[in-house]
Motif scaffolding. Structure first.
Motif, PDB file in Angstrom:
ATOM      1  N   THR A 267       0.835  -1.197   0.000  1.00 46.75           N
ATOM      2  CA  THR A 267       0.000   0.000   0.000  1.00 46.75           C
ATOM      3  C   THR A 267       0.875   1.255   0.000  1.00 46.75           C
ATOM      4  N   GLY A 272      -0.590   3.275  -8.599  1.00 41.41           N
ATOM      5  CA  GLY A 272      -1.434   4.082  -9.469  1.00 41.41           C
ATOM      6  C   GLY A 272      -0.620   4.950 -10.415  1.00 41.41           C
ATOM      7  N   VAL A 291     -10.969   4.861 -14.398  1.00 39.48           N
ATOM      8  CA  VAL A 291     -10.616   4.195 -13.140  1.00 39.48           C
ATOM      9  C   VAL A 291     -11.829   3.485 -12.559  1.00 39.48           C
ATOM     10  N   CYS A 292     -11.632   2.231 -12.210  1.00 42.41           N
ATOM     11  CA  CYS A 292     -12.669   1.438 -11.526  1.00 42.41           C
ATOM     12  C   CYS A 292     -12.089   0.952 -10.204  1.00 42.41           C
ATOM     13  N   ASP A 293     -12.554   1.523  -9.096  1.00 37.24           N
ATOM     14  CA  ASP A 293     -12.078   1.116  -7.771  1.00 37.24           C
ATOM     15  C   ASP A 293     -12.936  -0.055  -7.291  1.00 37.24           C
ATOM     16  N   CYS A 294     -12.400  -1.253  -7.460  1.00 40.03           N
ATOM     17  CA  CYS A 294     -13.167  -2.465  -7.149  1.00 40.03           C
ATOM     18  C   CYS A 294     -13.484  -2.582  -5.661  1.00 40.03           C
ATOM     19  N   ALA A 295     -12.732  -1.908  -4.802  1.00 41.77           N
ATOM     20  CA  ALA A 295     -12.938  -2.026  -3.354  1.00 41.77           C
ATOM     21  C   ALA A 295     -14.169  -1.275  -2.886  1.00 41.77           C
ATOM     22  N   ASP A 336      -8.501  -0.862 -10.082  1.00 40.07           N
ATOM     23  CA  ASP A 336      -7.799  -0.699  -8.813  1.00 40.07           C
ATOM     24  C   ASP A 336      -8.324  -1.708  -7.801  1.00 40.07           C
ATOM     25  N   GLU A 337      -7.402  -2.341  -7.050  1.00 38.42           N
ATOM     26  CA  GLU A 337      -7.744  -3.373  -6.058  1.00 38.42           C
ATOM     27  C   GLU A 337      -8.582  -4.484  -6.690  1.00 38.42           C
ATOM     28  N   THR A 377      -3.175  -4.394  -7.477  1.00 37.97           N
ATOM     29  CA  THR A 377      -3.569  -4.986  -6.199  1.00 37.97           C
ATOM     30  C   THR A 377      -2.398  -4.967  -5.217  1.00 37.97           C
TER      31      THR A 377
END
Length: 558
Positions: A267, A272, A291-295, A336-337, A377
């Motif tokens: 982290t 990014g 951007v797609c923040d999967c979290a 992302d994630e 990730t």
């Protein structure tokens, strides 16, 4: 040089026969006592015994050198509008007139830098010629047939556009005391791609020269591939350490390719920024980075978020929704994630990667996806595969190219530059005017282990800068100071060890640190490391083997 030249000015023949001392694809330098004024345009005829007929070109004088009673003067000529059919013949003449090894022009007044560069490039069988400033650079560039120019900017503010013109737009590596955003912007505008900061790291200089010379010979130099972009102008990533410089090389290799990329790392390491650099250096740069923040996606509607839905696909779907995949178009989809994606959504993502198609929720026809996929990730996806939490087939589809971003504690060479870059970025937002870090503050930054990596460094600096009134940052937050390792007490260090085991542990630790230091400074070059440490090379190899230290781990990859 077996080339004869005939020149005619505005249709009239030149009474004196000029003599070519240098020829390149961009222009040539001609020795002659009859030099027209700069800006004059005229026809040029090149003859060579190996050509069946003369080569006709158009040229313009861009500068001239006055002669004296003993020697003729000369003029630098820039070729204008070389027809495609004549380009191959011109390259043939250039190849006949060029030496086997590269000639590199070094423009500097820094004697220490000149000594280092000459020694380094002599080992690589390059010929180095010197110039001291603007007055000498044009003549030296052409008369000595320089393949590449190393220009030391020093403390001066150079006119980059004039520099490119005076050097016939030859490959150029710029060296400066401090690589500021202003210099990066000016260099990018003038298409100067290789920028180095003092002190110059030998391996970094070598790689920069290789890239410039490689690009000169590539189709991209002739406009057959997408335009080249300077790495330093599209990303704030600092790449002075061997690990990060190796990362930069990886990014530049895979950026032009269309395949998926998996970026891993702890982290806050800057995953990014790596993803953005790949996007901006690739052909997708003219399109958006989506951007797609999967979290943080709603688990119940994640398919709808990613792939979109048709009107009436489910309760509440009152109109058609365009998903993130469709919004990405022919740009880049940044996941992302990606480890947070639920298993049911992973199947649809797998189909997208394998077949390049997807379907809106409630839709009846497949839609094509032309976007590049970059997944990020901080989790161990391989372990998740074994635990049944991530699809194995999806993992292998994402891992076409895998990039691991090193932790900040593994790239201590970058820490100082990172800190100064962040301070420069934060000053306008915080209303501060900090331009220096005290020596004690720098020492504390290097002692800290940085579990939160670059993100934690940024937060620490924000806190410290807010509490600083002057121009020098001297105090760090107490939470960081309390986490620092205890400073060894010189008196206790001087005390003899009570047991052999204690003595051996102290000695081994110090020796290991010493060996790693040598390898970091020499970028894994064992011979260079032995010289730095004033050691016998074979003795150094034995010690590295004994302490299980691999020199290759500190070496740059080509």
């Amino acid at each position: 040089m077996d080339i004869e030249l005939g020149v005619s000015l505005t249709g009239q023949s030149q009474p004196e026969k000029p003599y070519i001392t240098s020829l390149s694809e961009g222009g040539m330098f001609v020795k002659t006592s009859k030099c027209p004024k700069p800006g004059s345009v005229f026809g040029i005829m090149l003859n060579c015994a190996q050509l069946s007929e003369p080569l006709f070109l158009k040229g313009r004088v861009i500068y001239r050198v006055e002669g004296d009673s003993k020697t003729n003067g000369g003029m630098g000529i820039e070729f204008l509008e070389v027809p495609p059919r004549e380009l191959a013949r011109l390259r043939f003449l250039v190849s006949r007139a060029s030496p086997g090894t590269e000639t590199i022009l070094l423009v500097t007044e820094d004697l220490a830098l000149e000594k280092m560069v000459r020694g380094l490039l002599a080992q690589q069988r390059h010929h180095v010629i010197g110039a001291r400033g603007w007055r000498d650079i044009s003549t030296a560039a052409m008369e000595n047939k320089a393949s590449l120019i190393l220009y030391d900017l020093g403390h001066c503010q150079a006119d980059f556009a004039a520099l490119k013109t005076m050097t016939f737009s030859k490959p150029l590596v710029l060296i400066c005391d401090q690589l500021s955003p202003a210099i990066r912007a000016q260099a990018a505008a003038c298409k100067i791609f290789e920028l180095l900061e003092k002190p110059v790291i030998p391996t970094e200089l070598t790689q920069a020269i290789k890239r410039e010379l490689r690009h000169r010979k590539s189709p991209a130099a002739n406009g057959n591939t997408p335009q080249r972009v300077a790495f330093q102008t599209v990303t704030p990533l600092v790449t002075r350490s061997p690990r990060m410089y190796e990362l930069r090389c990886e990014i530049e290799k895979i950026a032009p390719l269309p395949h998926p990329v998996l970026i891993t790392g702890e982290t806050g390491v800057g995953k990014g920024e790596v993803a953005k650099a790949i996007h901006k250096l690739g052909p997708q740069a003219k399109w958006p980075l989506t951007v797609c923040d999967c979290a943080i996606l709603n688990k119940q509607f994640i398919d709808s978020e990613l792939f979109g839905h048709e009107k009436g696909a489910f309760t509440g779907a009152e109109k058609r929704r365009i998903g993130l995949v469709e919004q990405a178009g022919t740009g880049t989809l940044f996941l992302d994630e990606v480890g947070e994606l639920p298993m049911e959504c992973q199947a649809n993502l797998l189909r997208l990667l394998e077949e390049g198609v997807y379907r809106r929720l409630g839709g009846k026809k497949d839609l094509s996806c032309r976007a590049r996929i970059i997944a990020v990730t901080n989790q161990e996806l391989r372990s998740m595969v074994k635990q049944g939490r991530f699809r194995q087939d999806l993992y292998y589809r994402l891992e076409v190219y895998k990039i691991e971003v090193p932790a900040l504690r593994e790239r201590s060479d970058d820490l100082k530059q990172l800190a100064y870059d962040l301070i420069e970025e934060l000053n306008p937002h915080l209303g501060t005017q900090i331009i220096h870090l005290s020596e004690s503050t720098l020492a504390q930054l290097h002692q800290y282990s940085w579990p939160g990596n670059v993100r934690e460094l940024r937060n620490i600096l924000i806190t410290s800068m807010t509490n600083t009134d002057g121009s020098t940052l001297t105090n760090l937050p107490m939470r960081l100071q309390e986490s620092l390792p205890a400073v060894p007490n010189p008196e206790s260090e001087s005390q003899p060890s009570k047991t052999w085991a204690e003595f051996k542990k102290r000695s081994d630790t110090r020796l290991r640190i010493f060996l790693i230091n040598l390898l970091q400074q020499s970028a894994g070059n064992v011979t260079r490391a032995a010289e730095l440490g004033d050691m016998n090379r074979q003795n150094l190899l034995k010690k590295l083997k004994k302490h299980n230290i691999q020199a290759a781990d500190y070496r740059l990859k080509n």
